[in-house]
Motif scaffolding. Sequence first.
Motif, PDB file in Angstrom:
ATOM      1  N   ASP A 247       1.008  -1.008  -0.135  1.00 22.87           N
ATOM      2  CA  ASP A 247       0.034  -0.188  -0.385  1.00 22.87           C
ATOM      3  C   ASP A 247       0.931   0.945  -0.400  1.00 22.87           C
ATOM      4  O   ASP A 247       0.319   2.105  -0.471  1.00 22.87           O
ATOM      5  N   MET A 248       2.068   1.547   0.296  1.00 24.38           N
ATOM      6  CA  MET A 248       2.961   2.275   0.624  1.00 24.38           C
ATOM      7  C   MET A 248       3.435   2.868  -0.642  1.00 24.38           C
ATOM      8  O   MET A 248       2.789   4.307  -1.360  1.00 24.38           O
ATOM      9  N   MET A 249       3.354   2.153  -1.674  1.00 27.31           N
ATOM     10  CA  MET A 249       3.719   2.224  -2.981  1.00 27.31           C
ATOM     11  C   MET A 249       2.789   2.507  -3.257  1.00 27.31           C
ATOM     12  O   MET A 249       2.401   3.214  -4.565  1.00 27.31           O
ATOM     13  N   ALA A 250       1.131   2.127  -3.714  1.00 29.39           N
ATOM     14  CA  ALA A 250       0.521   2.303  -3.895  1.00 29.39           C
ATOM     15  C   ALA A 250      -0.215   3.845  -3.365  1.00 29.39           C
ATOM     16  O   ALA A 250      -0.884   4.943  -4.533  1.00 29.39           O
ATOM     17  N   LEU A 251       0.589   4.256  -2.361  1.00 27.89           N
ATOM     18  CA  LEU A 251       0.208   6.051  -2.205  1.00 27.89           C
ATOM     19  C   LEU A 251       0.680   6.924  -3.007  1.00 27.89           C
ATOM     20  O   LEU A 251       0.595   7.761  -2.984  1.00 27.89           O
ATOM     21  N   GLY A 252       1.764   6.188  -3.393  1.00 33.69           N
ATOM     22  CA  GLY A 252       3.058   7.096  -3.275  1.00 33.69           C
ATOM     23  C   GLY A 252       3.005   7.457  -4.978  1.00 33.69           C
ATOM     24  O   GLY A 252       2.701   8.381  -5.930  1.00 33.69           O
ATOM     25  N   VAL A 253       2.127   5.918  -6.169  1.00 29.93           N
ATOM     26  CA  VAL A 253       1.510   6.310  -6.745  1.00 29.93           C
ATOM     27  C   VAL A 253       0.252   7.471  -7.156  1.00 29.93           C
ATOM     28  O   VAL A 253       0.499   7.783  -7.988  1.00 29.93           O
ATOM     29  N   LEU A 254      -0.501   7.468  -6.199  1.00 30.39           N
ATOM     30  CA  LEU A 254      -1.896   8.229  -6.531  1.00 30.39           C
ATOM     31  C   LEU A 254      -1.498   9.082  -5.739  1.00 30.39           C
ATOM     32  O   LEU A 254      -2.124   9.802  -6.967  1.00 30.39           O
ATOM     33  N   SER A 255      -0.111  10.320  -5.020  1.00 33.16           N
ATOM     34  CA  SER A 255      -0.336  11.753  -5.038  1.00 33.16           C
ATOM     35  C   SER A 255       0.852  11.738  -6.064  1.00 33.16           C
ATOM     36  O   SER A 255       0.633  12.690  -6.663  1.00 33.16           O
ATOM     37  N   ILE A 271      -4.598  -0.492  -7.951  1.00 37.97           N
ATOM     38  CA  ILE A 271      -4.605  -1.835  -6.654  1.00 37.97           C
ATOM     39  C   ILE A 271      -3.183  -2.310  -5.406  1.00 37.97           C
ATOM     40  O   ILE A 271      -2.283  -2.153  -6.236  1.00 37.97           O
ATOM     41  N   GLY A 272      -3.200  -2.252  -4.324  1.00 39.42           N
ATOM     42  CA  GLY A 272      -2.667  -2.363  -3.155  1.00 39.42           C
ATOM     43  C   GLY A 272      -2.265  -3.633  -3.265  1.00 39.42           C
ATOM     44  O   GLY A 272      -3.230  -4.671  -2.810  1.00 39.42           O
ATOM     45  N   TYR A 273      -1.496  -3.398  -1.163  1.00 41.63           N
ATOM     46  CA  TYR A 273      -1.401  -4.824  -0.738  1.00 41.63           C
ATOM     47  C   TYR A 273      -0.967  -4.561   0.189  1.00 41.63           C
ATOM     48  O   TYR A 273      -0.326  -3.475   0.962  1.00 41.63           O
ATOM     49  N   ASP A 274      -1.924  -5.033   1.491  1.00 39.89           N
ATOM     50  CA  ASP A 274      -1.840  -4.633   3.034  1.00 39.89           C
ATOM     51  C   ASP A 274      -2.967  -4.140   3.824  1.00 39.89           C
ATOM     52  O   ASP A 274      -3.383  -4.402   4.395  1.00 39.89           O
ATOM     53  N   ASP A 275      -3.185  -3.417   3.184  1.00 41.01           N
ATOM     54  CA  ASP A 275      -4.817  -2.503   3.875  1.00 41.01           C
ATOM     55  C   ASP A 275      -4.717  -1.545   4.952  1.00 41.01           C
ATOM     56  O   ASP A 275      -5.116  -2.074   6.504  1.00 41.01           O
ATOM     57  N   ILE A 276      -3.595  -0.898   5.119  1.00 38.84           N
ATOM     58  CA  ILE A 276      -3.159  -0.168   5.850  1.00 38.84           C
ATOM     59  C   ILE A 276      -4.283   0.294   6.469  1.00 38.84           C
ATOM     60  O   ILE A 276      -5.247   1.029   5.188  1.00 38.84           O
ATOM     61  N   TYR A 277      -4.067   1.025   8.113  1.00 33.85           N
ATOM     62  CA  TYR A 277      -5.253   1.780   8.430  1.00 33.85           C
ATOM     63  C   TYR A 277      -5.603   2.841   6.952  1.00 33.85           C
ATOM     64  O   TYR A 277      -6.288   3.955   6.612  1.00 33.85           O
ATOM     65  N   LEU A 278      -4.331   3.646   6.586  1.00 35.43           N
ATOM     66  CA  LEU A 278      -4.414   4.859   5.877  1.00 35.43           C
ATOM     67  C   LEU A 278      -5.460   5.033   4.445  1.00 35.43           C
ATOM     68  O   LEU A 278      -5.773   5.520   4.583  1.00 35.43           O
ATOM     69  N   VAL A 279      -5.270   3.811   4.216  1.00 33.62           N
ATOM     70  CA  VAL A 279      -5.756   3.362   2.665  1.00 33.62           C
ATOM     71  C   VAL A 279      -7.424   3.992   2.269  1.00 33.62           C
ATOM     72  O   VAL A 279      -7.543   4.154   0.787  1.00 33.62           O
ATOM     73  N   ARG A 280      -8.073   3.919   3.207  1.00 31.23           N
ATOM     74  CA  ARG A 280      -9.205   4.029   3.547  1.00 31.23           C
ATOM     75  C   ARG A 280      -9.551   5.593   2.617  1.00 31.23           C
ATOM     76  O   ARG A 280     -10.920   5.620   2.937  1.00 31.23           O
TER      77      ARG A 280
END
Length: 334
Positions: A247-255, A271-280
């Motif tokens: 998910d961290m890399m997915a958040l970087g992509v979105l940014s 689409i990411g992986y982990d489902d960390i709390y922030l991604v919602r």
Amino acid sequence: MATIKDVAKLAGVSTSTVSHVLNRTRFVSESRRKLVEDAVRELNYRPSSIARSLKIQRTKTFGMLVTASRNPFFAEVVHGVERRCYEQGYTLFLSNTEGDVKRMETSLDALEEKRVDGLLLLCAEVNDDIIRLLEAERSVPIVVFDWGPESDNVDRIYDNSSHGGYLATKYLIDNGHTDIGCIYGPIERRSSRERVDGYHKAMEEAGLPVRSEWMIAGDYDCEGGVQAMVQYAAMDKRPTAVFATNDMMALGVLSEAGRQGIRIPDDLSVIGYDDIYLVRYAAPPLTTVKQPKTELAAKAVDTLIEHLDSKRTKGKMIIVQPQLMERESVKKLG
């Protein structure tokens, strides 16, 4: 300071009855239990943890070593471990090794000197020195999260990352995408390799080609996703969808997509992986594959307790299953 004899005298019972009530080691009638509990409260009695540990040969403590990481996944797992330890009547000692092998060795030795009953290791990296430390003769059972040496000396627990990578990629395919890229983490990490394997399996199963220029190495951090998105944005033909293996890399992509004027999911699905709390709370909320962190944490603690109770000498591998979390970052084509 009150002693167990004082409690027994006030309650009018034997010291062994007091011990059974406090340690829940034998049935005691409700009336006698209440007498003991009332006496404990009146005398403000506190059992000696040292004496108790000597008697039962356990300290009811676990040690946990965590490498420094900005990934909230680590904090969420630690939270789950602390909760499960509390539920099981254990105290957790937490140590951050900051990725330093010498510090890890010092922490391992210090925790063993405190006579912890078991150790949990949640590490972001693996190298020969760390494997050597784990394979060294140790006096307590060890559970390793996420990765671990192929060793009989430790228990290993992680999610089925290959299946998770397959779930993520197949979800994109089922939504009409055929041009699918992949941003993967450090290839020496088991989780990264297996998630990429799952990606390849889904692509092959669907008869879709994997374009090498769309396979971009990242670092499991936001910056890796940012740099990958910079590369995608500069391509003459870019994928319509991307699977980022955390998910961290997915958040970087979105940014970075926002800075590049690339709309998610209209221009690019992610689409990411982990489902960390922030991604919602991302914009848009991220579709991802959930690692069952609460289950991982609970199974790790329970495995240590089972190891102690059974007195088994061989380690074992425990795998939990990931789950797709559908949100708003993937567009359905066609």
